[in-house]
Design a protein around this motif. Structure first.
Motif, PDB file in Angstrom:
ATOM      1  N   ALA A  46     -11.687  16.723 134.147  1.00  0.00           N
ATOM      2  CA  ALA A  46     -11.063  17.996 133.756  1.00  0.00           C
ATOM      3  C   ALA A  46      -9.607  17.774 133.327  1.00  0.00           C
ATOM      4  N   ILE A  47      -8.903  16.925 134.065  1.00  0.00           N
ATOM      5  CA  ILE A  47      -7.507  16.615 133.714  1.00  0.00           C
ATOM      6  C   ILE A  47      -7.453  15.927 132.344  1.00  0.00           C
ATOM      7  N   LEU A  48      -8.324  14.948 132.136  1.00  0.00           N
ATOM      8  CA  LEU A  48      -8.324  14.206 130.863  1.00  0.00           C
ATOM      9  C   LEU A  48      -8.687  15.121 129.690  1.00  0.00           C
ATOM     10  N   ILE A  49      -9.649  16.002 129.914  1.00  0.00           N
ATOM     11  CA  ILE A  49     -10.052  16.906 128.839  1.00  0.00           C
ATOM     12  C   ILE A  49      -8.937  17.897 128.534  1.00  0.00           C
ATOM     13  N   ARG A  50      -8.246  18.342 129.555  1.00  0.00           N
ATOM     14  CA  ARG A  50      -7.110  19.244 129.331  1.00  0.00           C
ATOM     15  C   ARG A  50      -6.062  18.570 128.445  1.00  0.00           C
ATOM     16  N   VAL A  51      -5.849  17.279 128.648  1.00  0.00           N
ATOM     17  CA  VAL A  51      -4.859  16.532 127.872  1.00  0.00           C
ATOM     18  C   VAL A  51      -5.341  16.293 126.437  1.00  0.00           C
ATOM     19  N   PHE A  52      -6.600  15.885 126.279  1.00  0.00           N
ATOM     20  CA  PHE A  52      -7.065  15.401 124.977  1.00  0.00           C
ATOM     21  C   PHE A  52      -7.824  16.418 124.123  1.00  0.00           C
ATOM     22  N   SER A  53      -8.393  17.465 124.734  1.00  0.00           N
ATOM     23  CA  SER A  53      -9.191  18.404 123.949  1.00  0.00           C
ATOM     24  C   SER A  53      -8.282  19.239 123.047  1.00  0.00           C
ATOM     25  N   ASN A  54      -8.820  19.623 121.904  1.00  0.00           N
ATOM     26  CA  ASN A  54      -8.090  20.420 120.901  1.00  0.00           C
ATOM     27  C   ASN A  54      -6.891  19.667 120.328  1.00  0.00           C
ATOM     28  N   GLN A  55      -7.037  18.356 120.240  1.00  0.00           N
ATOM     29  CA  GLN A  55      -5.992  17.510 119.645  1.00  0.00           C
ATOM     30  C   GLN A  55      -6.592  16.760 118.451  1.00  0.00           C
ATOM     31  N   PRO A  56      -5.762  16.430 117.462  1.00  0.00           N
ATOM     32  CA  PRO A  56      -6.261  15.614 116.343  1.00  0.00           C
ATOM     33  C   PRO A  56      -6.608  14.206 116.828  1.00  0.00           C
ATOM     34  N   PRO A  57      -7.613  13.589 116.223  1.00  0.00           N
ATOM     35  CA  PRO A  57      -8.018  12.247 116.652  1.00  0.00           C
ATOM     36  C   PRO A  57      -6.859  11.255 116.720  1.00  0.00           C
ATOM     37  N   LYS A  58      -5.990  11.251 115.704  1.00  0.00           N
ATOM     38  CA  LYS A  58      -4.893  10.272 115.680  1.00  0.00           C
ATOM     39  C   LYS A  58      -3.969  10.448 116.885  1.00  0.00           C
ATOM     40  N   ALA A  59      -3.696  11.681 117.279  1.00  0.00           N
ATOM     41  CA  ALA A  59      -2.832  11.941 118.437  1.00  0.00           C
ATOM     42  C   ALA A  59      -3.463  11.376 119.716  1.00  0.00           C
ATOM     43  N   ILE A  60      -4.781  11.497 119.826  1.00  0.00           N
ATOM     44  CA  ILE A  60      -5.487  10.967 121.004  1.00  0.00           C
ATOM     45  C   ILE A  60      -5.414   9.446 121.012  1.00  0.00           C
ATOM     46  N   ILE A  61      -5.668   8.852 119.863  1.00  0.00           N
ATOM     47  CA  ILE A  61      -5.646   7.392 119.740  1.00  0.00           C
ATOM     48  C   ILE A  61      -4.260   6.843 120.088  1.00  0.00           C
ATOM     49  N   ASP A  62      -3.221   7.506 119.579  1.00  0.00           N
ATOM     50  CA  ASP A  62      -1.850   7.012 119.753  1.00  0.00           C
ATOM     51  C   ASP A  62      -1.229   7.348 121.106  1.00  0.00           C
ATOM     52  N   SER A  63      -1.860   8.226 121.856  1.00  0.00           N
ATOM     53  CA  SER A  63      -1.256   8.679 123.116  1.00  0.00           C
ATOM     54  C   SER A  63      -1.349   7.610 124.199  1.00  0.00           C
ATOM     55  N   ASP A  64      -0.389   7.675 125.115  1.00  0.00           N
ATOM     56  CA  ASP A  64      -0.490   6.811 126.286  1.00  0.00           C
ATOM     57  C   ASP A  64      -0.942   7.669 127.468  1.00  0.00           C
ATOM     58  N   THR A  65      -1.296   7.024 128.531  1.00  0.00           N
ATOM     59  CA  THR A  65      -1.770   7.760 129.708  1.00  0.00           C
ATOM     60  C   THR A  65      -0.906   7.425 130.926  1.00  0.00           C
ATOM     61  N   ASP A  66       0.393   7.231 130.675  1.00  0.00           N
ATOM     62  CA  ASP A  66       1.329   6.921 131.759  1.00  0.00           C
ATOM     63  C   ASP A  66       1.409   8.036 132.796  1.00  0.00           C
ATOM     64  N   PHE A  67       1.088   9.257 132.372  1.00  0.00           N
ATOM     65  CA  PHE A  67       1.168  10.385 133.300  1.00  0.00           C
ATOM     66  C   PHE A  67       0.248  10.175 134.508  1.00  0.00           C
ATOM     67  N   ILE A  68      -0.826   9.417 134.331  1.00  0.00           N
ATOM     68  CA  ILE A  68      -1.758   9.136 135.432  1.00  0.00           C
ATOM     69  C   ILE A  68      -1.050   8.350 136.529  1.00  0.00           C
ATOM     70  N   ASP A  69      -0.227   7.380 136.114  1.00  0.00           N
ATOM     71  CA  ASP A  69       0.560   6.617 137.093  1.00  0.00           C
ATOM     72  C   ASP A  69       1.650   7.497 137.702  1.00  0.00           C
ATOM     73  N   GLU A  70       2.249   8.357 136.874  1.00  0.00           N
ATOM     74  CA  GLU A  70       3.335   9.214 137.363  1.00  0.00           C
ATOM     75  C   GLU A  70       2.865  10.197 138.434  1.00  0.00           C
ATOM     76  N   ILE A  71       1.637  10.683 138.313  1.00  0.00           N
ATOM     77  CA  ILE A  71       1.136  11.593 139.347  1.00  0.00           C
ATOM     78  C   ILE A  71       0.514  10.808 140.503  1.00  0.00           C
ATOM     79  N   GLY A  72       0.435   9.474 140.354  1.00  0.00           N
ATOM     80  CA  GLY A  72      -0.059   8.619 141.431  1.00  0.00           C
ATOM     81  C   GLY A  72      -1.569   8.614 141.565  1.00  0.00           C
ATOM     82  N   LEU A  73      -2.244   9.064 140.523  1.00  0.00           N
ATOM     83  CA  LEU A  73      -3.695   9.209 140.606  1.00  0.00           C
ATOM     84  C   LEU A  73      -4.414   7.883 140.825  1.00  0.00           C
TER      85      LEU A  73
END
Length: 140
Positions: free
Chosen positions: A82-109
């Motif tokens: 659900a968290i990942l879909i909230r981040v990536f859904s309704n985004q252009p493909p290039k934005a998803i490809i270029d994005s990092d997922t550092d927020f996962i480390d920041e929240i300590g997940l």
């Protein structure tokens, strides 16, 4: 809203909780609000490989943005997707490809997941990015 803005929003939300018990409960609640995949897409080909529990993800292109739906048979895993879909859904493909997922480390997940769930998390991210690559290829 951009991927980065959504990630910052999630970091803020998670920072409101004192301990991981509360964060897990929040993830479970997020899972309950997950845009659910239609039954017809709960197929073997939509299951994310590398997850201990079953996680189905479906992607569709709408107005040059990818819309994801998903489900899982495990409540924590459902919260994670659900968290990942909230981040990536309704985004252009290039934005998803270029994005990092550092927020996962920041929240300590990642550090608060069992090794098998952490592997599943990596598999989920990889699969969402693979959908983005496939759709980006179609756009070019």
């Amino acid at each position: 809203m951009s991927i980065e803005e959504i990630q910052n929003e999630i970091i803020e939300e998670f920072s409101m909780f004192e301990d991981w018990e509360e964060r897990y409960q929040y993830m479970i609640d997020l899972g309950k609000d997950l845009p659910l995949i239609e039954e017809q897409y709960k197929t073997q080909s939509n299951i994310i490989k590398g997850c201990q529990s079953r996680v189905w993800v479906h992607a569709e292109m709408e107005d040059n943005k990818i819309v994801f739906t998903a489900d899982s048979d495990a409540i924590i895993t459902k919260g994670i997707i659900a968290i990942l879909i909230r981040v990536f859904s309704n985004q252009p493909p290039k934005a998803i490809i270029d994005s990092d997922t550092d927020f996962i480390d920041e929240i300590g997940l990642k550090e608060h997941l069992s090794p098998t769930r952490a592997n599943g998390l990596v598999s989920m991210i990889r699969q969402l990015k693979m959908y983005a690559i496939a759709y980006q290829t179609q756009l070019n």
